[in-house]
Design a protein around this motif. Structure first.
Motif, PDB file in Angstrom:
ATOM      1  N   LYS A 118      32.458  42.452  49.810  1.00 23.90           N
ATOM      2  CA  LYS A 118      31.777  41.502  48.922  1.00 23.90           C
ATOM      3  C   LYS A 118      32.549  41.322  47.619  1.00 23.90           C
ATOM      4  O   LYS A 118      33.303  42.199  47.195  1.00 23.90           O
ATOM      5  CB  LYS A 118      30.337  41.949  48.636  1.00 23.90           C
ATOM      6  CG  LYS A 118      30.225  43.190  47.755  1.00 23.90           C
ATOM      7  CD  LYS A 118      28.777  43.366  47.344  1.00 23.90           C
ATOM      8  CE  LYS A 118      28.567  44.596  46.468  1.00 23.90           C
ATOM      9  NZ  LYS A 118      29.363  44.663  45.240  1.00 23.90           N
ATOM     10  N   SER A 119      32.329  40.172  47.016  1.00 26.04           N
ATOM     11  CA  SER A 119      32.972  39.851  45.742  1.00 26.04           C
ATOM     12  C   SER A 119      32.475  40.763  44.631  1.00 26.04           C
ATOM     13  O   SER A 119      31.305  41.156  44.611  1.00 26.04           O
ATOM     14  CB  SER A 119      32.665  38.393  45.382  1.00 26.04           C
ATOM     15  OG  SER A 119      33.094  38.120  44.059  1.00 26.04           O
ATOM     16  N   ASP A 120      33.339  41.058  43.681  1.00 27.97           N
ATOM     17  CA  ASP A 120      32.913  41.769  42.469  1.00 27.97           C
ATOM     18  C   ASP A 120      32.483  40.768  41.398  1.00 27.97           C
ATOM     19  O   ASP A 120      32.165  41.148  40.273  1.00 27.97           O
ATOM     20  CB  ASP A 120      34.048  42.649  41.951  1.00 27.97           C
ATOM     21  CG  ASP A 120      34.382  43.763  42.927  1.00 27.97           C
ATOM     22  OD1 ASP A 120      33.450  44.270  43.591  1.00 27.97           O
ATOM     23  OD2 ASP A 120      35.577  44.117  43.051  1.00 27.97           O
ATOM     24  N   TYR A 121      32.528  39.468  41.714  1.00 26.29           N
ATOM     25  CA  TYR A 121      32.145  38.421  40.748  1.00 26.29           C
ATOM     26  C   TYR A 121      30.890  37.690  41.210  1.00 26.29           C
ATOM     27  O   TYR A 121      29.791  38.022  40.791  1.00 26.29           O
ATOM     28  CB  TYR A 121      33.310  37.438  40.540  1.00 26.29           C
ATOM     29  CG  TYR A 121      34.480  38.035  39.807  1.00 26.29           C
ATOM     30  CD1 TYR A 121      34.600  37.891  38.428  1.00 26.29           C
ATOM     31  CD2 TYR A 121      35.457  38.756  40.477  1.00 26.29           C
ATOM     32  CE1 TYR A 121      35.679  38.431  37.742  1.00 26.29           C
ATOM     33  CE2 TYR A 121      36.540  39.305  39.809  1.00 26.29           C
ATOM     34  CZ  TYR A 121      36.650  39.136  38.435  1.00 26.29           C
ATOM     35  OH  TYR A 121      37.721  39.666  37.770  1.00 26.29           O
ATOM     36  N   THR A 122      31.053  36.708  42.096  1.00 28.26           N
ATOM     37  CA  THR A 122      29.871  35.960  42.555  1.00 28.26           C
ATOM     38  C   THR A 122      29.741  36.094  44.069  1.00 28.26           C
ATOM     39  O   THR A 122      30.727  36.179  44.782  1.00 28.26           O
ATOM     40  CB  THR A 122      29.978  34.458  42.195  1.00 28.26           C
ATOM     41  OG1 THR A 122      31.247  33.978  42.609  1.00 28.26           O
ATOM     42  CG2 THR A 122      29.794  34.230  40.717  1.00 28.26           C
ATOM     43  N   PRO A 123      28.492  36.089  44.569  1.00 23.43           N
ATOM     44  CA  PRO A 123      28.303  36.237  46.006  1.00 23.43           C
ATOM     45  C   PRO A 123      28.890  35.059  46.775  1.00 23.43           C
ATOM     46  O   PRO A 123      29.014  33.961  46.247  1.00 23.43           O
ATOM     47  CB  PRO A 123      26.781  36.289  46.173  1.00 23.43           C
ATOM     48  CG  PRO A 123      26.215  35.755  44.916  1.00 23.43           C
ATOM     49  CD  PRO A 123      27.227  35.961  43.834  1.00 23.43           C
ATOM     50  N   THR A 124      29.248  35.312  48.028  1.00 21.81           N
ATOM     51  CA  THR A 124      29.846  34.294  48.877  1.00 21.81           C
ATOM     52  C   THR A 124      28.766  33.593  49.682  1.00 21.81           C
ATOM     53  O   THR A 124      27.888  34.244  50.253  1.00 21.81           O
ATOM     54  CB  THR A 124      30.855  34.963  49.833  1.00 21.81           C
ATOM     55  OG1 THR A 124      31.885  35.544  49.034  1.00 21.81           O
ATOM     56  CG2 THR A 124      31.462  33.959  50.795  1.00 21.81           C
ATOM     57  N   TYR A 125      28.834  32.274  49.714  1.00 16.88           N
ATOM     58  CA  TYR A 125      27.887  31.491  50.496  1.00 16.88           C
ATOM     59  C   TYR A 125      28.546  31.064  51.790  1.00 16.88           C
ATOM     60  O   TYR A 125      29.638  30.521  51.780  1.00 16.88           O
ATOM     61  CB  TYR A 125      27.466  30.261  49.693  1.00 16.88           C
ATOM     62  CG  TYR A 125      26.660  29.268  50.486  1.00 16.88           C
ATOM     63  CD1 TYR A 125      25.319  29.529  50.779  1.00 16.88           C
ATOM     64  CD2 TYR A 125      27.226  28.087  50.954  1.00 16.88           C
ATOM     65  CE1 TYR A 125      24.581  28.624  51.519  1.00 16.88           C
ATOM     66  CE2 TYR A 125      26.488  27.185  51.687  1.00 16.88           C
ATOM     67  CZ  TYR A 125      25.165  27.457  51.970  1.00 16.88           C
ATOM     68  OH  TYR A 125      24.441  26.566  52.693  1.00 16.88           O
TER      69      TYR A 125
END
Lengths: 101, 397
Positions: free
Chosen positions: A88-95
């Motif tokens: 998973k991203s350390d910034y924004t979640p992936t859609y």
């Protein structure tokens, strides 16, 4: 470096990377050589997808291009497909769409 | 080296195309504008702003686009009651030395009469532009933008690094090159800042990406589409590292915002994320919004790297489509100008593809048409934003 420790179908972008990028599609059941170890691919993987080169513990960073691309959400073994199910991203979640077959 | 072919504008810039812009000033005038431009997609290009509320960003963008070097004449199409300041826009275009006329649907007899009046005027202008003599143009007079869209796991290893090599050649030849989408540089801020020509600029570059990360965090989505994941990309930082490759290796000369014209040759980052609190939604709702902003900053043409296979072009400025994925290229070859995916087949090198892109930029600058131009692609989208002006550290002397 003439000793083929890893498959020619796998591309290493930077020496310290924890993942390889697939240069082409690999079918389910095919075997790939990952750092001297034969790994059977569980499902078809498309061009541009990633396979773990080394083990990554849950919570640790996954490295590609020599830079972190997020954190492992579960333990990743060498040869595992690395994607939305374990990174998973350390910034924004992936859609992503889940209905595709 | 190919001699570029330009049309001289009064502000000193030159265009590589010489088109009539037909600009609607509210969505209510869009149909009339489209009918005026008609089927002749070489001569007249439709651009416009759909909103009815006033917006300083949209006003500036439309002023910059209507005075873009590739534009030789401008027809404004107004409904009549919208808030867009058509008087100021007409003044700016007129002051630029371009022929300009406004059709106001509510005053000029409605749809049919406005279309007829507009078509007559556009036909006259197109004929004049077609007869206008071209002048030689140097590579150093070019402004080139780059975007990536429909990215996948191949974009960052073939098409984007090849575009970066072309950018390095262009910068070395004195051109101004613009890369953008700070929301797709999240995770790259440190390595990017190290390339700034001054420490103060480095701080601005870093701050622009931090702003983007905050902005997208508030919105709850990164600049990441579902197809990116299908193509093997998992996180925004991974997509960013691939996107960053488009910038090549030149030093970064400045940070601009949409509509700021690069003052000289060099490599520039465009900060596309609005300033202040989150308003008006996503910064760029789709790829063409990014192309439009680079055109507003003077880009004569855009390098567009795609893995999944975007087919778009643009109004006003040619788009060179670079296929990153060889499988996609096989399916969409009619839409693609360059096959960077050949790097994965082992039939081309990154260096070779980068040179091919550079050569194609020169050819398109000399008049060669791109695939998307031939197919009539003239996508255009402009929405609401707000920006503060750039600070003094953004453009070091």
């Amino acid at each position: 470096m003439t000793e083929a420790r890893s498959d020619g179908r796998l591309l290493l972008l930077s020496p310290g990377d924890s993942v390889f990028v697939l240069r082409g599609q690999i079918e389910a059941g095919e075997t790939v050589l990952v750092e001297g170890q034969a790994v059977t691919v569980a499902q078809r993987l498309g061009l541009g997808h990633k396979i773990a080169r080394v083990e990554v513990a849950a919570g640790n960073k996954v490295v590609k291009y020599g830079a972190p691309i997020g954190s492992a959400t579960k333990a990743i073994a060498a040869g595992d497909h690395v994607h939305l199910h374990n990174l998973k991203s350390d910034y924004t979640p992936t859609y992503a769409l889940t209905g595709a077959t | 080296m190919t001699a570029l072919r330009g049309w001289q504008r009064a502000d000193g810039r030159k265009g590589i195309r010489n088109v009539v812009a037909v600009a609607y000033l509210v969505e209510c005038a869009h149909h009339v504008a489209r009918e005026i431009a008609g089927a002749d997609r070489e001569a007249a290009h439709v651009i416009g702003f759909p909103g009815c509320f006033p917006n300083a960003y949209a006003q500036k963008m439309m002023e910059r686009l209507c005075t873009h070097p590739n534009v030789g004449a401008v027809l404004l199409v107004s409904l009549g009651c919208e808030s867009f300041d058509r008087y100021q826009l007409e003044r700016v275009v007129s002051d630029s030395g371009r022929p300009v006329r406004t059709v106001t649907i509510q005053n000029d007899g409605g749809t049919r009469a406005s279309i007829a009046a507009g078509r007559t005027w556009v036909a006259e202008q197109a004929a004049a532009l077609a007869a206008a003599p071209a002048v030689p143009m140097a590579v150093s007079e070019l402004v080139v933008g780059t975007v990536c869209g429909g990215s996948d796991g191949t974009s960052g290893i073939t098409g984007n690094p090849a575009a970066g090599i072309a950018f390095d050649r262009l910068v070395a030849a004195g051109a101004a090159c613009i890369f953008e989408e700070t929301g797709e540089l999240i995770g790259c801020e440190g390595i990017m800042a190290a390339r700034a020509v001054t420490p103060e600029l480095a701080a601005e570059l870093r701050a622009s990406v931090e702003k983007a990360a905050r902005y997208y965090a508030t919105l709850g989505y990164g600049s990441f589409a579902a197809g990116n994941a299908d193509g093997g990309l998992t996180t925004i930082e991974e997509k960013s590292l691939g996107a960053y490759m488009k910038s090549g290796q030149s030093p970064i000369s400045g940070l601009i915002k949409p509509g700021d014209i690069p003052p000289k040759g060099g490599l520039y980052l465009m900060d596309v994320v609005p300033d202040g609190e989150v308003r008006f939604g996503f910064p760029n709702i789709s790829d063409n919004a990014e192309i439009v902003e680079m055109m507003a900053s003077g880009a004569h043409l855009t390098l567009f790297v795609t893995g999944r296979g975007s087919v778009v072009g643009s109004a006003l400025a040619p788009v060179i489509k670079i296929a990153a994925n060889p499988h996609m290229y096989a399916r969409l070859a009619d839409d693609m100008d360059v096959n960077a995916g050949a790097v994965l087949d082992g039939t081309a090198t990154l260096e070779g593809v980068g040179q091919a892109i550079f050569d194609l930029v020169l050819a398109v600058g000399a008049g060669q048409r791109t695939k998307s131009e031939d197919l009539g692609h003239q996508e255009f989208i402009l929405t609401y934003k707000s920006f503060d002006p750039i600070g003094p550290a953004c453009l070091p002397i």
